[in-house]
Design a protein around this motif. Structure first.
Motif, PDB file in Angstrom:
ATOM      1  N   UNK A  97       0.842  -1.177   0.000  1.00 22.31           N
ATOM      2  CA  UNK A  97       0.000   0.000   0.000  1.00 22.31           C
ATOM      3  C   UNK A  97       0.890   1.243   0.000  1.00 22.31           C
ATOM      4  N   UNK A  98       0.610   2.135  -0.906  1.00 26.18           N
ATOM      5  CA  UNK A  98       1.271   3.429  -0.973  1.00 26.18           C
ATOM      6  C   UNK A  98       0.228   4.456  -0.559  1.00 26.18           C
ATOM      7  N   UNK A  99       0.540   5.268   0.440  1.00 24.61           N
ATOM      8  CA  UNK A  99      -0.378   6.305   0.887  1.00 24.61           C
ATOM      9  C   UNK A  99       0.091   7.640   0.334  1.00 24.61           C
ATOM     10  N   UNK A 100      -0.804   8.320  -0.353  1.00 25.88           N
ATOM     11  CA  UNK A 100      -0.513   9.666  -0.860  1.00 25.88           C
ATOM     12  C   UNK A 100      -0.842  10.627   0.265  1.00 25.88           C
ATOM     13  N   UNK A 101       0.167  11.190   0.862  1.00 21.93           N
ATOM     14  CA  UNK A 101      -0.015  11.972   2.088  1.00 21.93           C
ATOM     15  C   UNK A 101      -0.290  13.448   1.827  1.00 21.93           C
ATOM     16  N   UNK A 102      -1.178  13.696   0.905  1.00 23.08           N
ATOM     17  CA  UNK A 102      -1.683  15.049   0.711  1.00 23.08           C
ATOM     18  C   UNK A 102      -3.179  14.996   0.911  1.00 23.08           C
ATOM     19  N   UNK A 103      -3.717  16.044   1.455  1.00 24.53           N
ATOM     20  CA  UNK A 103      -5.161  16.091   1.699  1.00 24.53           C
ATOM     21  C   UNK A 103      -5.833  16.582   0.425  1.00 24.53           C
ATOM     22  N   UNK A 104      -6.510  15.657  -0.258  1.00 25.44           N
ATOM     23  CA  UNK A 104      -7.198  16.027  -1.490  1.00 25.44           C
ATOM     24  C   UNK A 104      -8.699  15.913  -1.275  1.00 25.44           C
ATOM     25  N   UNK A 105      -9.426  16.742  -1.960  1.00 22.99           N
ATOM     26  CA  UNK A 105     -10.875  16.729  -1.886  1.00 22.99           C
ATOM     27  C   UNK A 105     -11.425  15.447  -2.493  1.00 22.99           C
ATOM     28  N   UNK A 106     -12.497  14.932  -1.932  1.00 19.43           N
ATOM     29  CA  UNK A 106     -13.132  13.746  -2.494  1.00 19.43           C
ATOM     30  C   UNK A 106     -13.684  14.021  -3.886  1.00 19.43           C
ATOM     31  N   UNK A 107     -13.884  15.289  -4.225  1.00 16.36           N
ATOM     32  CA  UNK A 107     -14.356  15.651  -5.554  1.00 16.36           C
ATOM     33  C   UNK A 107     -13.224  15.800  -6.571  1.00 16.36           C
ATOM     34  N   UNK A 108     -11.980  15.734  -6.132  1.00 15.49           N
ATOM     35  CA  UNK A 108     -10.832  15.955  -7.016  1.00 15.49           C
ATOM     36  C   UNK A 108     -10.453  14.666  -7.729  1.00 15.49           C
ATOM     37  N   UNK A 109     -11.344  14.193  -8.592  1.00 13.54           N
ATOM     38  CA  UNK A 109     -11.114  12.909  -9.258  1.00 13.54           C
ATOM     39  C   UNK A 109      -9.995  12.981 -10.293  1.00 13.54           C
ATOM     40  N   UNK A 110      -9.715  14.159 -10.813  1.00 15.27           N
ATOM     41  CA  UNK A 110      -8.649  14.284 -11.808  1.00 15.27           C
ATOM     42  C   UNK A 110      -7.295  13.931 -11.204  1.00 15.27           C
ATOM     43  N   UNK A 111      -7.111  14.237  -9.946  1.00 15.44           N
ATOM     44  CA  UNK A 111      -5.849  13.963  -9.250  1.00 15.44           C
ATOM     45  C   UNK A 111      -5.556  12.461  -9.252  1.00 15.44           C
ATOM     46  N   UNK A 112      -6.465  11.676  -8.764  1.00 15.09           N
ATOM     47  CA  UNK A 112      -6.268  10.232  -8.695  1.00 15.09           C
ATOM     48  C   UNK A 112      -6.283   9.605 -10.086  1.00 15.09           C
ATOM     49  N   UNK A 113      -7.075  10.149 -10.984  1.00 15.87           N
ATOM     50  CA  UNK A 113      -7.121   9.632 -12.359  1.00 15.87           C
ATOM     51  C   UNK A 113      -5.777   9.825 -13.050  1.00 15.87           C
ATOM     52  N   UNK A 114      -5.135  10.954 -12.844  1.00 19.23           N
ATOM     53  CA  UNK A 114      -3.823  11.210 -13.455  1.00 19.23           C
ATOM     54  C   UNK A 114      -2.782  10.220 -12.943  1.00 19.23           C
ATOM     55  N   UNK A 115      -2.819   9.943 -11.661  1.00 25.02           N
ATOM     56  CA  UNK A 115      -1.854   9.017 -11.071  1.00 25.02           C
ATOM     57  C   UNK A 115      -2.080   7.595 -11.562  1.00 25.02           C
ATOM     58  N   UNK A 116      -3.318   7.136 -11.514  1.00 23.61           N
ATOM     59  CA  UNK A 116      -3.589   5.761 -11.926  1.00 23.61           C
ATOM     60  C   UNK A 116      -3.360   5.569 -13.422  1.00 23.61           C
ATOM     61  N   UNK A 117      -3.618   6.607 -14.208  1.00 28.97           N
ATOM     62  CA  UNK A 117      -3.345   6.537 -15.649  1.00 28.97           C
ATOM     63  C   UNK A 117      -1.856   6.402 -15.897  1.00 28.97           C
ATOM     64  N   UNK A 118      -1.054   7.196 -15.202  1.00 28.61           N
ATOM     65  CA  UNK A 118       0.410   7.130 -15.366  1.00 28.61           C
ATOM     66  C   UNK A 118       0.926   5.740 -15.009  1.00 28.61           C
ATOM     67  N   UNK A 119       0.433   5.172 -13.930  1.00 34.73           N
ATOM     68  CA  UNK A 119       0.864   3.835 -13.533  1.00 34.73           C
ATOM     69  C   UNK A 119       0.432   2.810 -14.577  1.00 34.73           C
ATOM     70  N   UNK A 120      -0.797   2.909 -15.056  1.00 37.28           N
ATOM     71  CA  UNK A 120      -1.305   1.969 -16.062  1.00 37.28           C
ATOM     72  C   UNK A 120      -0.511   2.064 -17.353  1.00 37.28           C
ATOM     73  N   UNK A 121      -0.152   3.277 -17.766  1.00 38.67           N
ATOM     74  CA  UNK A 121       0.640   3.462 -18.978  1.00 38.67           C
ATOM     75  C   UNK A 121       2.005   2.783 -18.877  1.00 38.67           C
ATOM     76  N   UNK A 122       2.439   2.550 -17.656  1.00 41.05           N
ATOM     77  CA  UNK A 122       3.724   1.902 -17.420  1.00 41.05           C
ATOM     78  C   UNK A 122       3.566   0.450 -16.974  1.00 41.05           C
TER      79      UNK A 122
END
Length: 65
Positions: free
Chosen positions: A1-26
């Motif tokens: 488990x990797x914890x992203x230790x920044x407080x992000x809004x539950x509505x900020x879906x672009x943040x998590x989408x960008x990260x998971x997309x980058x990982x998937x691309x790799x």
């Protein structure tokens, strides 16, 4: 488990989408869980080091990619 230790809004879906997309691309599969204060990424043990490297690169990028 990797914890992203920044407080992000539950509505900020672009943040998590960008990260998971980058990982998937790799070629890194990820199960992402958004919690109240942090987001958590579950990746396989053999991909942890590469995932950390990609996240570090993203954190230093000005365009988020």
């Amino acid at each position: 488990m990797i914890t992203l230790s920044i407080h992000s809004s539950l509505e900020a879906i672009e943040f998590l989408a960008a990260i998971t997309t980058k990982l998937a691309e790799n070629g890194i599969s990820v199960n992402a869980v958004s919690a109240y204060y942090n987001d958590h990424l579950f990746v396989s043990v053999e991909n942890v080091d590469r995932a950390f490297q990609l996240l570090l690169e993203m954190s230093h990028s000005t365009d988020g990619k």
